[in-house]
Design a protein around this motif. Structure first.
Motif, short mmCIF file in Angstrom:
data_model
loop_
_atom_site.label_atom_id
_atom_site.label_comp_id
_atom_site.label_asym_id
_atom_site.label_seq_id
_atom_site.Cartn_x
_atom_site.Cartn_y
_atom_site.Cartn_z
N GLU A 1 46.39 34.72 48.46
CA GLU A 1 46.07 33.50 49.19
C GLU A 1 46.57 33.68 50.62
N ILE A 2 45.67 33.61 51.57
CA ILE A 2 45.99 33.76 52.99
C ILE A 2 45.45 32.54 53.73
N GLY A 3 46.33 31.81 54.40
CA GLY A 3 45.90 30.62 55.13
C GLY A 3 45.29 29.57 54.23
N GLY A 4 45.77 29.47 52.99
CA GLY A 4 45.26 28.48 52.05
C GLY A 4 43.99 28.89 51.34
N LYS A 5 43.53 30.14 51.53
CA LYS A 5 42.27 30.59 50.93
C LYS A 5 42.50 31.89 50.17
N GLY B 1 40.04 47.72 58.12
CA GLY B 1 40.24 47.29 59.50
C GLY B 1 39.07 46.51 60.05
N GLU B 2 37.88 46.72 59.48
CA GLU B 2 36.69 46.02 59.94
C GLU B 2 36.55 44.64 59.28
N HIS B 3 37.19 44.49 58.12
CA HIS B 3 37.09 43.22 57.38
C HIS B 3 38.50 42.75 56.98
N PRO B 4 39.37 42.54 57.95
CA PRO B 4 40.76 42.20 57.60
C PRO B 4 40.89 40.88 56.85
N GLY C 1 47.62 45.33 54.40
CA GLY C 1 48.51 44.18 54.31
C GLY C 1 47.93 43.03 53.50
N ASN C 2 48.15 41.81 54.02
CA ASN C 2 47.64 40.58 53.39
C ASN C 2 48.22 40.35 51.99
#
Length: 289
Positions: free
Chosen positions: A144-148, A164-167, A209-210
């Motif tokens: 979950e990143i930024g609530g999504k 890197g193109e679709h972080p 990451g993420n």
């Protein structure tokens, strides 16, 4: 002129000679090189424990007594042979259970050792729970990143260059979620049936990451002072579940980039291996003084 009997491996040694020699505890990859005299005849024993012990003993003998150097798979230094060698009583036990390095060609010259047979290795989270299989029905399995909740959609996540193109799509798994641990353990069990020789399974972050920022993961990471907190929470759960059916299995994970800092309180289970990845180091210098 009398010669010297040379015996390669304990199994080749005549029982009378074996009985006359002191007992040797030849654990995995242990090296033994020993000269002796039996019934007036000189002998040389080159032996080793399970794994690569006998082969490594041969390398050790020629390196120590003949000055041979295996500098690289395609570069071997062989000096003139000595006229004689002094008596030998040499045993070497590897101080590390696992010694590994990346190299091309015949890597046995580096005398690596390991009891681990990998069923899956490397950056493995998406290989264990592929987004194309689970994301639509179980988005809660993923970061979950930024609530999504995010995962690659229509993008080949196996191509690391695309991260890197679709972080905004390339993330990890939600390792605080007990259902994720259960799904991973089930997948390891399935793979183990197809690969019964394997005893070690990587549950490692993907090579980007993420990491999950959901409330549960963030609470663990904040408390432990590192994202390794939530990762190790999930890895420990996987290890506990897998151990019930496969008590001899190991679960490996990386201390790598954002997970390199150790948690304040969480410890790995006894069947969890932490591999420290210091890829940014200058490897022509020692890691410590």
């Amino acid at each position: 002129e009398p010669g010297v009997n040379v015996w390669i491996g304990m199994s080749a040694l005549p029982s009378a000679v074996k009985t006359a020699l002191p007992a040797a505890d030849l654990g995995r990859d242990v090296v033994l090189v020993k000269t002796f005299v039996h019934d007036g005849t000189p002998g040389l024993l080159i032996a080793g424990g399970a794994g690569q012990g006998v082969l490594y003993a041969v390398y050790e003998f020629f390196e120590q007594r003949f000055g041979v150097r295996w500098l690289a798979p395609d570069a071997t230094h062989i000096p003139a042979a000595p006229k004689s060698i002094a008596p030998i009583d040499y045993t070497y036990t590897p101080p590390f259970v696992h010694r590994e390095m990346g190299a091309r060609g015949d890597r046995s010259i580096y005398r690596l050792n390991s009891p681990f047979i990998f069923g899956i290795g490397g950056h493995s989270l998406y290989f264990l729970l592929p987004p194309e299989k689970y994301f639509k029905t179980h988005p809660e399995y993923y970061s979950e990143i930024g609530g999504k909740r995010i995962a690659p959609d229509g993008v080949d996540w196996r191509d690391i260059g695309l991260s890197g193109e679709h972080p905004g799509q390339f993330g990890q798994l939600c390792m605080s979620n007990p259902e994720v641990a259960k799904a991973i353990a089930d997948e390891i069990d399935r793979r183990a049936q197809e690969n019964p020789q394997a005893n070690t399974w990587a549950v490692c972050q993907m090579d980007w990451g993420n990491n999950c920022q959901c409330a549960a993961c963030k609470a663990i990471d904040d408390r432990e002072g590192t994202p390794m907190g939530s990762l190790l929470t999930g890895v420990n759960r996987v290890a506990e579940l897998v151990e019930r059916s496969h008590p001899h299995f190991f679960i490996k994970t990386y201390a790598y980039t954002y997970t390199r800092k150790s948690p304040k309180t969480i410890k790995p289970r006894q069947n969890v291996i932490i591999q420290l990845c210091d890829i940014e180091c200058d490897f022509v210098r020692p890691l410590c003084d």
